[in-house]
Design an enzyme around this catalytic site. Structure first.
Site, PDB file in Angstrom:
ATOM      1  N   VAL A 223      -3.973  33.397  -1.271  1.00 41.80           N
ATOM      2  CA  VAL A 223      -5.207  32.766  -0.801  1.00 41.80           C
ATOM      3  C   VAL A 223      -5.654  33.508   0.455  1.00 41.80           C
ATOM      4  CG1 VAL A 223      -6.157  30.630   0.147  1.00 41.80           C
ATOM      5  CG2 VAL A 223      -4.506  30.544  -1.744  1.00 41.80           C
TER       6      VAL A 223
ATOM      7  N   TYR B 253      -4.243  28.516   6.365  1.00 41.95           N
ATOM      8  CA  TYR B 253      -4.204  29.929   5.966  1.00 41.95           C
ATOM      9  C   TYR B 253      -3.546  30.770   7.064  1.00 41.95           C
ATOM     10  CZ  TYR B 253      -6.205  34.632   5.415  1.00 41.95           C
ATOM     11  OH  TYR B 253      -6.389  35.990   5.322  1.00 41.95           O
TER      12      TYR B 253
ATOM     13  N   SER C 243     -11.539  42.097  10.084  1.00 44.45           N
ATOM     14  CA  SER C 243     -12.531  41.814   9.041  1.00 44.45           C
ATOM     15  C   SER C 243     -12.790  43.110   8.295  1.00 44.45           C
ATOM     16  CB  SER C 243     -13.844  41.323   9.673  1.00 44.45           C
ATOM     17  OG  SER C 243     -13.601  40.238  10.542  1.00 44.45           O
TER      18      SER C 243
HETATM   19  P1  NAI Z   1      -9.259  38.445  -2.006  1.00 42.82           P
HETATM   20  O1  NAI Z   1      -9.285  36.959  -2.022  1.00 42.82           O
HETATM   21  O2  NAI Z   1     -10.444  39.174  -2.501  1.00 42.82           O
HETATM   22  O3  NAI Z   1      -7.971  38.964  -2.809  1.00 42.82           O
HETATM   23  C1  NAI Z   1      -6.776  38.218  -2.868  1.00 42.82           C
HETATM   24  C2  NAI Z   1      -6.248  38.326  -4.285  1.00 42.82           C
HETATM   25  O4  NAI Z   1      -5.050  37.556  -4.360  1.00 42.82           O
HETATM   26  C3  NAI Z   1      -7.219  37.776  -5.334  1.00 42.82           C
HETATM   27  O5  NAI Z   1      -7.527  38.761  -6.299  1.00 42.82           O
HETATM   28  C4  NAI Z   1      -6.484  36.608  -5.952  1.00 42.82           C
HETATM   29  O6  NAI Z   1      -6.708  36.459  -7.354  1.00 42.82           O
HETATM   30  C5  NAI Z   1      -5.035  36.948  -5.655  1.00 42.82           C
HETATM   31  N1  NAI Z   1      -4.195  35.736  -5.632  1.00 42.82           N
HETATM   32  C6  NAI Z   1      -4.481  34.532  -5.109  1.00 42.82           C
HETATM   33  N2  NAI Z   1      -3.491  33.667  -5.369  1.00 42.82           N
HETATM   34  C7  NAI Z   1      -2.565  34.326  -6.088  1.00 42.82           C
HETATM   35  C8  NAI Z   1      -1.334  33.961  -6.674  1.00 42.82           C
HETATM   36  N3  NAI Z   1      -0.837  32.711  -6.572  1.00 42.82           N
HETATM   37  N4  NAI Z   1      -0.651  34.917  -7.343  1.00 42.82           N
HETATM   38  C9  NAI Z   1      -1.121  36.172  -7.463  1.00 42.82           C
HETATM   39  N5  NAI Z   1      -2.292  36.575  -6.934  1.00 42.82           N
HETATM   40  C10 NAI Z   1      -3.014  35.657  -6.259  1.00 42.82           C
HETATM   41  O7  NAI Z   1      -8.926  38.882  -0.493  1.00 42.82           O
HETATM   42  P2  NAI Z   1      -9.107  40.302   0.207  1.00 42.82           P
HETATM   43  O8  NAI Z   1     -10.259  40.234   1.106  1.00 42.82           O
HETATM   44  O9  NAI Z   1      -9.024  41.377  -0.783  1.00 42.82           O
HETATM   45  O10 NAI Z   1      -7.809  40.322   1.135  1.00 42.82           O
HETATM   46  C11 NAI Z   1      -6.593  40.890   0.680  1.00 42.82           C
HETATM   47  C12 NAI Z   1      -5.482  40.425   1.613  1.00 42.82           C
HETATM   48  O11 NAI Z   1      -5.784  40.802   2.939  1.00 42.82           O
HETATM   49  C13 NAI Z   1      -5.277  38.914   1.614  1.00 42.82           C
HETATM   50  O12 NAI Z   1      -3.898  38.637   1.735  1.00 42.82           O
HETATM   51  C14 NAI Z   1      -6.004  38.468   2.852  1.00 42.82           C
HETATM   52  O13 NAI Z   1      -5.442  37.281   3.388  1.00 42.82           O
HETATM   53  C15 NAI Z   1      -5.778  39.664   3.776  1.00 42.82           C
HETATM   54  N6  NAI Z   1      -6.828  39.780   4.772  1.00 42.82           N
HETATM   55  C16 NAI Z   1      -8.073  40.245   4.416  1.00 42.82           C
HETATM   56  C17 NAI Z   1      -9.052  40.363   5.355  1.00 42.82           C
HETATM   57  C18 NAI Z   1     -10.395  40.913   5.035  1.00 42.82           C
HETATM   58  O14 NAI Z   1     -11.210  41.037   5.964  1.00 42.82           O
HETATM   59  N7  NAI Z   1     -10.702  41.299   3.789  1.00 42.82           N
HETATM   60  C19 NAI Z   1      -8.826  39.953   6.761  1.00 42.82           C
HETATM   61  C20 NAI Z   1      -7.496  39.477   7.013  1.00 42.82           C
HETATM   62  C21 NAI Z   1      -6.531  39.415   6.049  1.00 42.82           C
HETATM   63  C1  15L Z   2      -9.488  36.865   6.825  1.00 45.11           C
HETATM   64  O1  15L Z   2      -8.303  36.656   6.992  1.00 45.11           O
HETATM   65  C2  15L Z   2     -10.112  36.718   5.484  1.00 45.11           C
HETATM   66  O2  15L Z   2      -9.221  37.097   4.457  1.00 45.11           O
HETATM   67  C3  15L Z   2     -11.407  37.512   5.340  1.00 45.11           C
HETATM   68  O3  15L Z   2     -12.088  37.061   4.186  1.00 45.11           O
HETATM   69  C4  15L Z   2     -12.281  37.339   6.570  1.00 45.11           C
HETATM   70  O4  15L Z   2     -12.720  36.044   6.652  1.00 45.11           O
HETATM   71  C5  15L Z   2     -11.508  37.751   7.814  1.00 45.11           C
HETATM   72  O5  15L Z   2     -10.272  37.071   7.904  1.00 45.11           O
HETATM   73  C6  15L Z   2     -12.256  37.494   9.109  1.00 45.11           C
HETATM   74  O6  15L Z   2     -11.698  36.845   9.987  1.00 45.11           O
HETATM   75  O7  15L Z   2     -13.382  37.987   9.241  1.00 45.11           O
END
Ligand code: NAI
Ligand code: 15L
Length: 280
Positions: free
Chosen positions: A89, A151, A180
């Site tokens: 998540v 989270y 981000s």
């Molecule tokens: P996203 O939500 O697009 O991707 C997360 C993926 O994890 C999704 O494809 C989802 O289907 C999968 N997932 C969720 N629950 C699951 C489960 N129980 N088993 C297997 N897969 C599951 O998020 P995003 O933006 O790609 O972020 C990737 C990682 O980076 C996450 O862990 C997020 O918390 C972290 N992150 C991202 C940030 C951002 O700015 N994009 C900022 C801070 C952290």
């Molecule tokens: C996160 O941890 C989230 O995964 C991403 O979607 C953004 O919200 C990011 O932080 C943020 O703080 O901008």
């Protein structure tokens, strides 16, 4: 590491890449980017998500797997040299939702890492581990955690899991407190916290290949002006971001201003600090 492997797309990395790198969360926003940009670092990229992914192409494997399923995660990790763990998540949700993918999920990943002898984990942590610091504060990795929701708590737990598995078993992790990471900064807060996809990829390369990282915490941010985070405790990674949010300043500042009492203007974690409670 097998120095005899032929690396198809990046000769400059010859001798360095992994045999098999696992990327969890591969169907997500960052997963789809890293699916392409991490290819030079590994002979085979094993991609996993609970959601469907685009079919595997050359040098790829896809495995649909729920991180909350212990047996499935153990099978997923078997045969991998290193893991970039993005799955779970990724925004504020109820505790029950966060529990499955993030709390149980990270436990299953580390237990599988221990049992299968994986050498390195890169954990996608988040700025929401420290989201209740004010935007006027400047902190480094040693600042006490101040998670801003369930989270953020789950990412805090993931970092503690990484620390424990290093102290107990010598398994090395770099936890990236990603700010981000999007194609461009979307608002004023992200002018401080933005991490470009290019810098994200460079940072993950450093996290995978820098020797002797123990458990390192690094803030994932580009070379932005007025950053809130100090990466001196992670200097050994040699991460030097190439991008900056500055070219986007005019378009971001053309947006309506944010009220001074809005959490997005007060806290490093922005609006996440004000979400919930859930299920009342
Ligand atoms: P996203 O939500 O697009 O991707 C997360 C993926 O994890 C999704 O494809 C989802 O289907 C999968 N997932 C969720 N629950 C699951 C489960 N129980 N088993 C297997 N897969 C599951 O998020 P995003 O933006 O790609 O972020 C990737 C990682 O980076 C996450 O862990 C997020 O918390 C972290 N992150 C991202 C940030 C951002 O700015 N994009 C900022 C801070 C952290
Ligand atoms: C996160 O941890 C989230 O995964 C991403 O979607 C953004 O919200 C990011 O932080 C943020 O703080 O901008």
């Amino acid at each position: 590491m097998n120095e005899d492997k032929t690396i198809p797309s990046a000769p400059s990395f010859a001798g360095k890449p992994l045999n098999k790198l696992l990327l969890t969360g591969a169907a997500g926003g960052l997963g789809r980017v890293l699916r392409e940009s991490l290819k030079p670092f590994t002979t085979t990229l094993r991609l996993s998500d609970i959601a469907a992914m685009a079919p595997a192409t050359a040098h790829e494997e896809t495995v649909v797997c729920d991180l909350a399923n212990k047996a499935a995660v153990h099978a997923l990790v078997d045969g991998c040299d290193a893991i970039v763990h993005l799955g779970g998540v990724s925004v504020e949700r109820s505790f029950e939702e966060v529990l499955e993918g993030n709390i149980k999920g990270v436990f299953h990943i580390y237990e599988a890492v221990r049992r299968h002898g994986v050498k390195r984990v890169v954990f996608a942590s988040s700025n929401h581990v420290i989201g209740f610091y004010k935007q006027t504060e400047h902190i480094d990795a040693s600042a006490p955690k101040r998670p801003d929701g369930y989270y953020g708590l789950s990412k805090s737990f993931g970092e503690d899991m990484a620390s424990f598995y290093f102290d107990r078993y010598g398994i090395e992790t770099v936890s990236i407190r990603i700010g981000s990471s999007f194609p461009e900064p979307l608002n004023r807060r992200m002018m401080h916290s933005w991490l470009s996809y290019r810098d994200l990829t460079t940072l993950i390369e450093k996290c995978l290949f820098t020797p002797n990282v123990k458990h390192t915490i690094v803030y994932g941010m580009s070379d932005n002006q007025g950053v809130w985070w100090d990466n001196s405790a992670a200097a050994h990674l040699g991460f030097a971001p190439q991008d900056s949010s500055e070219p986007f300043r005019a378009q971001v500042e053309a947006q309506p201003s944010v009220a001074a009492n809005d959490p997005n203007a007060i806290y490093q974690g922005g609006g996440f600090t004000a979400q919930g409670p859930f299920g009342d």
